[in-house]
Motif scaffolding. Structure first.
Motif, PDB file in Angstrom:
ATOM      1  N   PRO A 207      11.964   3.904   2.615  1.00  0.00           N
ATOM      2  CA  PRO A 207      12.011   2.774   3.445  1.00  0.00           C
ATOM      3  C   PRO A 207      10.881   2.466   4.321  1.00  0.00           C
ATOM      4  O   PRO A 207      10.668   1.325   4.486  1.00  0.00           O
ATOM      5  CB  PRO A 207      13.382   3.285   4.390  1.00  0.00           C
ATOM      6  N   ASP A 208       9.910   3.434   4.603  1.00  0.00           N
ATOM      7  CA  ASP A 208       8.946   2.933   5.515  1.00  0.00           C
ATOM      8  C   ASP A 208       7.962   1.973   4.504  1.00  0.00           C
ATOM      9  O   ASP A 208       7.286   1.025   5.185  1.00  0.00           O
ATOM     10  CB  ASP A 208       7.889   4.002   5.639  1.00  0.00           C
ATOM     11  N   LEU A 209       7.971   1.877   3.250  1.00  0.00           N
ATOM     12  CA  LEU A 209       7.088   1.307   2.410  1.00  0.00           C
ATOM     13  C   LEU A 209       7.867  -0.161   1.897  1.00  0.00           C
ATOM     14  O   LEU A 209       7.075  -0.861   1.440  1.00  0.00           O
ATOM     15  CB  LEU A 209       6.601   2.112   1.128  1.00  0.00           C
ATOM     16  N   ALA A 210       9.086  -0.340   2.600  1.00  0.00           N
ATOM     17  CA  ALA A 210       9.477  -1.815   1.992  1.00  0.00           C
ATOM     18  C   ALA A 210       8.967  -2.785   2.934  1.00  0.00           C
ATOM     19  O   ALA A 210       8.680  -2.789   4.101  1.00  0.00           O
ATOM     20  CB  ALA A 210      11.261  -1.609   2.639  1.00  0.00           C
ATOM     21  N   ILE A 211       8.947  -3.934   2.150  1.00  0.00           N
ATOM     22  CA  ILE A 211       8.535  -5.127   2.739  1.00  0.00           C
ATOM     23  C   ILE A 211       9.673  -5.555   3.737  1.00  0.00           C
ATOM     24  O   ILE A 211      10.694  -5.911   3.401  1.00  0.00           O
ATOM     25  CB  ILE A 211       8.038  -6.189   1.635  1.00  0.00           C
TER      26      ILE A 211
ATOM     27  N   VAL B 214       5.297  -7.869  -7.390  1.00  0.00           N
ATOM     28  CA  VAL B 214       5.107  -6.991  -6.414  1.00  0.00           C
ATOM     29  C   VAL B 214       4.047  -5.925  -6.972  1.00  0.00           C
ATOM     30  O   VAL B 214       4.394  -5.289  -7.938  1.00  0.00           O
ATOM     31  CB  VAL B 214       6.142  -6.093  -5.707  1.00  0.00           C
ATOM     32  N   ILE B 215       2.783  -5.542  -6.364  1.00  0.00           N
ATOM     33  CA  ILE B 215       1.751  -4.826  -6.951  1.00  0.00           C
ATOM     34  C   ILE B 215       1.787  -3.797  -5.908  1.00  0.00           C
ATOM     35  O   ILE B 215       1.395  -4.040  -4.614  1.00  0.00           O
ATOM     36  CB  ILE B 215       0.617  -5.498  -7.383  1.00  0.00           C
TER      37      ILE B 215
ATOM     38  N   ASP C 285       7.648   9.506  -2.166  1.00  0.00           N
ATOM     39  CA  ASP C 285       8.796   8.661  -2.784  1.00  0.00           C
ATOM     40  C   ASP C 285       8.112   7.186  -2.606  1.00  0.00           C
ATOM     41  O   ASP C 285       8.217   6.793  -1.491  1.00  0.00           O
ATOM     42  CB  ASP C 285      10.155   8.848  -2.420  1.00  0.00           C
ATOM     43  N   PRO C 286       7.772   6.590  -3.640  1.00  0.00           N
ATOM     44  CA  PRO C 286       7.150   5.127  -3.541  1.00  0.00           C
ATOM     45  C   PRO C 286       8.660   4.206  -3.070  1.00  0.00           C
ATOM     46  O   PRO C 286       8.190   2.997  -2.523  1.00  0.00           O
ATOM     47  CB  PRO C 286       6.894   4.713  -5.096  1.00  0.00           C
ATOM     48  N   GLU C 287       9.884   4.519  -3.183  1.00  0.00           N
ATOM     49  CA  GLU C 287      10.542   3.638  -2.578  1.00  0.00           C
ATOM     50  C   GLU C 287      11.236   4.036  -1.246  1.00  0.00           C
ATOM     51  O   GLU C 287      12.173   3.661  -0.789  1.00  0.00           O
ATOM     52  CB  GLU C 287      11.930   3.935  -3.741  1.00  0.00           C
TER      53      GLU C 287
ATOM     54  N   VAL D 161       1.000  -1.124  -0.142  1.00  0.00           N
ATOM     55  CA  VAL D 161      -0.015  -0.027  -0.213  1.00  0.00           C
ATOM     56  C   VAL D 161       0.936   1.180  -0.003  1.00  0.00           C
ATOM     57  O   VAL D 161       1.988   1.250   0.812  1.00  0.00           O
ATOM     58  CB  VAL D 161      -1.112  -0.125   1.379  1.00  0.00           C
ATOM     59  N   VAL D 162       0.619   2.115  -1.011  1.00  0.00           N
ATOM     60  CA  VAL D 162       1.454   3.338  -0.995  1.00  0.00           C
ATOM     61  C   VAL D 162       0.630   4.638  -0.492  1.00  0.00           C
ATOM     62  O   VAL D 162      -0.234   4.976  -1.595  1.00  0.00           O
ATOM     63  CB  VAL D 162       1.981   3.698  -2.341  1.00  0.00           C
ATOM     64  N   PRO D 163       0.767   5.195   0.631  1.00  0.00           N
ATOM     65  CA  PRO D 163      -0.399   6.160   0.931  1.00  0.00           C
ATOM     66  C   PRO D 163      -0.130   7.498   0.229  1.00  0.00           C
ATOM     67  O   PRO D 163       1.166   7.800  -0.079  1.00  0.00           O
ATOM     68  CB  PRO D 163       0.002   6.326   2.369  1.00  0.00           C
ATOM     69  N   SER D 164      -0.916   8.301   0.010  1.00  0.00           N
ATOM     70  CA  SER D 164      -0.763   9.422  -0.597  1.00  0.00           C
ATOM     71  C   SER D 164       0.269  10.327   0.010  1.00  0.00           C
ATOM     72  O   SER D 164       0.572  11.176  -0.685  1.00  0.00           O
ATOM     73  CB  SER D 164      -1.961  10.227  -0.846  1.00  0.00           C
ATOM     74  N   SER D 165       0.533  10.363   1.427  1.00  0.00           N
ATOM     75  CA  SER D 165       1.236  11.172   2.034  1.00  0.00           C
ATOM     76  C   SER D 165       2.715  11.035   1.519  1.00  0.00           C
ATOM     77  O   SER D 165       3.803  11.642   2.381  1.00  0.00           O
ATOM     78  CB  SER D 165       1.117  10.892   3.569  1.00  0.00           C
ATOM     79  N   TYR D 166       2.916   9.835   1.133  1.00  0.00           N
ATOM     80  CA  TYR D 166       4.478   9.590   0.549  1.00  0.00           C
ATOM     81  C   TYR D 166       4.504   9.957  -0.962  1.00  0.00           C
ATOM     82  O   TYR D 166       4.168   8.937  -1.590  1.00  0.00           O
ATOM     83  CB  TYR D 166       4.497   8.082   0.681  1.00  0.00           C
TER      84      TYR D 166
END
Length: 223
Positions: free
Chosen positions: A110-114, A126-127, A106-108, A99-104
């Motif tokens: 580190p918070d978004l990393a699995i 990965v979708i 940068d899609p890369e 899930v990529v929140p609109s508040s981020y």
């Protein structure tokens, strides 16, 4: 037989309704009663740093990330990581969502990393998604049809949110759904139990992880 973790929430009348209406599927193997398919895929839902957090009590984990579940997530990972190893060893495809929140921006980030123990490998898909369901606004249906997938084994979080939305959409799109209950989690225990109860009654097969492995054996998924 699967231990029904929601039993302590049910009144005597609830239990009688479940039995009398046939939701408990007595007299047949669980997966036989659902008519599950023979070409499964594992779908890993949103196992990201900002949701998992550190292996610590949830009340500490939320101090770093409001959405983190801490040790609740890590106890599920204890079951999820070996289950994913099992899937890979037996050539069962694995797809991940982030899930990529609109508040981020940068899609890369580190918070978004699995997180590492269940991180995707080179051949895994990965979708990215913006909504609860892995189906909404993504090409997941097309991917499943191209791969001739008929059954989706869902692991990850949260039971009452993204897992539920994905399971309902999967069933609505004609796919069978299996939920290994030890590999699914939620920040609120009541939400977790009620979510699994609802899904079990209406949309999915809820099994213990070892039973899921048995299902995969018996359905001929493994050679």
């Amino acid at each position: 037989m699967t231990e029904r973790i929601w039993e302590d929430l049910l009144s005597e009348q609830d239990k009688q309704v479940i039995t009398k209406a046939g939701y408990d599927k007595e007299g047949a193997s669980s997966w036989e009663s659902r008519g599950l398919g023979e070409n499964p895929m594992v779908l890993v839902i949103d196992m990201q740093q900002l949701i998992v957090g550190e292996d610590e009590p949830i009340l500490d984990a939320v101090e770093t990330y409001r959405t983190a579940m801490g040790e609740i997530a890590w106890r599920a990972i204890d079951h999820m990581a070996p289950f994913l190893d099992f899937a890979r060893e037996n050539d069962i495809p694995i797809t991940y969502t982030r899930v990529v929140p609109s508040s981020y921006d940068d899609p890369e980030h580190p918070d978004l990393a699995i997180v590492d123990p269940v991180a995707p490998e080179a051949d895994d898909t990965v979708i990215d998604k913006s909504y609860a369901s892995a189906f909404y606004g993504t090409d997941l249906v097309s991917r499943l049809i191209r791969a001739d997938i008929d059954t989706i084994v869902i692991v990850g979080n949260s039971t009452s949110g993204c897992v539920r939305a994905t399971a309902v959409d999967a069933q609505s799109n004609g796919f069978n759904v299996v939920l290994p209950q030890e590999c699914i989690f939620d920040r609120i225990e009541a939400s977790h139990k009620i979510g699994l109860l609802d899904l079990w009654m209406k949309y999915a097969e809820v099994l213990e992880v070892e039973e899921v492995k048995t299902y995969l054996d018996e359905m001929g998924a493994l050679e």
